[in-house]
Design an enzyme around this catalytic site. Structure first.
Site, PDB file in Angstrom:
ATOM      1  CG  MET A  64      30.057  39.604  43.167  1.00  0.00           C
ATOM      2  SD  MET A  64      30.733  40.550  41.800  1.00  0.00           S
ATOM      3  CE  MET A  64      29.588  40.128  40.494  1.00  0.00           C
ATOM      4  CB  THR A  86      35.770  29.036  46.001  1.00  0.00           C
ATOM      5  OG1 THR A  86      34.761  28.684  45.066  1.00  0.00           O
ATOM      6  CG2 THR A  86      36.362  27.775  46.610  1.00  0.00           C
ATOM      7  CG  MET A 113      39.732  35.256  39.579  1.00  0.00           C
ATOM      8  SD  MET A 113      40.569  36.798  39.180  1.00  0.00           S
ATOM      9  CE  MET A 113      40.627  37.581  40.779  1.00  0.00           C
ATOM     10  CB  SER A 175      37.590  26.175  40.047  1.00  0.00           C
ATOM     11  OG  SER A 175      38.573  27.055  39.530  1.00  0.00           O
ATOM     12  CG  ASN A 246      32.975  26.603  38.149  1.00  0.00           C
ATOM     13  OD1 ASN A 246      33.336  27.726  37.809  1.00  0.00           O
ATOM     14  ND2 ASN A 246      33.303  26.073  39.312  1.00  0.00           N
ATOM     15  N   GLY A 297      25.996  32.078  32.226  1.00  0.00           N
ATOM     16  CA  GLY A 297      25.660  32.852  31.029  1.00  0.00           C
ATOM     17  C   GLY A 297      24.304  33.521  31.017  1.00  0.00           C
ATOM     18  CG  PHE A 318      29.887  36.041  38.714  1.00  0.00           C
ATOM     19  CD1 PHE A 318      30.496  37.173  38.195  1.00  0.00           C
ATOM     20  CD2 PHE A 318      30.558  35.366  39.720  1.00  0.00           C
ATOM     21  CE1 PHE A 318      31.723  37.632  38.661  1.00  0.00           C
ATOM     22  CE2 PHE A 318      31.794  35.808  40.197  1.00  0.00           C
ATOM     23  CZ  PHE A 318      32.371  36.935  39.661  1.00  0.00           C
TER      24      PHE A 318
END
Length: 339
Positions: A64, A86, A113, A175, A246, A297, A318
């Site tokens: 975020m 990150t 991203m 990720s 993740n 979630g 998030f």
């Protein structure tokens, strides 16, 4: 109320544009009277974990505030901790746009991203500028163009630079958007990485006169055997915590929806049960030797309580925060206090 109005406006925009606009406005209001639009007074519900005492069990997950620009603003909202990053050793643009997609009916997001960030030196300057006593975790990763075999060096560079300013350090090897990154979760590569980071931690603790715990962030897309092996490696290397999980590459619960076929990691409501299952399996393997931060979630207080029941000691939000707003922090803390 204010968040619902702002959300209506933001949800008309491209997700990344909306995100950048939000970060910009939070950055400029974090320490001003204008933070009254989102600041919340949340009664403490302290949690002690990794040798640290957090004001409450609800953190902001990494991704975020990648560059640590809005730490004071998120602190004003009542987060018990804020995980920035990150971050990578060198600045990098990330993957081509568009790279972030809302799946509104499922309260989900898909992103690819690719660790876009302004680099670790920029983050350090932002950490130095924090005016509040926020608990800040720093999530570290490797640059896209660093070969996986040398990935360890990137983590060590970041760890060295952020160590004096972090409450804890999270090691992101999960990720799905950096090619080859998830291979660091297995076998010799994992053992070597964990051992090297632990050794570096010893050196830095001596140098700075303080112990900064290190946590490993894992993927949800792991078999029971893989989870067991990761748990063994964490115990063997004496890591301080695990963060589970993740984003997922699976598309359960979103098939047929607009944007569901976009490449990237899925977060939000459809990830909730999968991540809770992984937390439970990991907790069973760790047998209380390492604490877990549960993430993935959480869209309501009950989801957070489920993760705590499964074996997590704290949680992070998030996507649920994007869909529900700051009220979700308060809801979870209140539910935790009653529990």
């Amino acid at each position: 109320m204010f968040y619902k109005i702002a959300q209506k406006f933001m949800f008309q925009m491209d997700p990344e544009l909306a995100h950048n606009l939000a970060i910009g406005s939070l950055k400029s209001t974090g320490n001003s009277p204008l933070n009254c639009f989102y600041a919340q007074n949340i009664k403490p519900a302290p949690v002690t974990m990794m040798g640290l005492t957090f004001p409450n069990p609800v953190g902001l997950a990494a991704g975020m505030d990648k560059d640590g620009e809005c730490i004071d603003a998120f602190h004003a909202m009542g987060f018990g901790h804020i995980e920035v990053g990150t971050v990578t050793p060198r600045p990098q643009p990330g993957n081509d746009k568009p790279r972030c997609f809302r799946l509104k009916p499922a309260k989900a997001i898909i992103n690819r991203m690719g660790f876009n960030n302004k680099g670790v030196d920029n983050l350090v300057e932002n950490l130095k500028a924090v005016k509040t006593n926020a608990m800040v975790g720093v999530n570290i990763g490797k640059n896209k163009d660093t070969p996986v075999e040398q990935g360890k060096d990137d983590y060590l560079i970041c760890m060295d630079k952020v160590y004096p300013y972090a409450a804890y350090i999270a090691v992101n090897i999960s990720s799905p958007n950096t090619p080859g990154l998830r291979s660091l979760q297995y076998g010799d590569l994992l053992d070597d990485l964990l051992g090297s980071l632990k050794q570096k931690q010893k050196e830095l603790a001596e140098k700075h006169g303080k112990y900064v715990p290190i946590a490993l962030k894992i993927a949800p897309d792991l078999s029971s055997e893989e989870i067991e092996k990761i748990a063994e490696a964490l115990i063997k290397s004496e890591f301080d915590a695990a963060i589970a999980t993740n984003t997922t590459l699976t598309r359960d619960g979103v098939s047929g929806l607009l944007n569901a076929n976009e490449a990237g990691g899925l977060s939000g409501k459809p990830l909730n049960s999968l991540s809770t299952i992984v937390i439970k399996q990991l907790a069973d393997c760790l047998k209380g030797k390492l604490p877990i931060i549960g993430v993935g979630g959480i869209n309501a207080a009950e989801d957070a309580l489920d993760k705590l029941d499964a074996g997590a000691e704290m949680v992070q939000i998030f996507s649920g925060f994007i869909y529900q707003g700051p009220k979700l922090i308060k809801d979870i803390v209140e539910a935790y206090r009653i529990k």
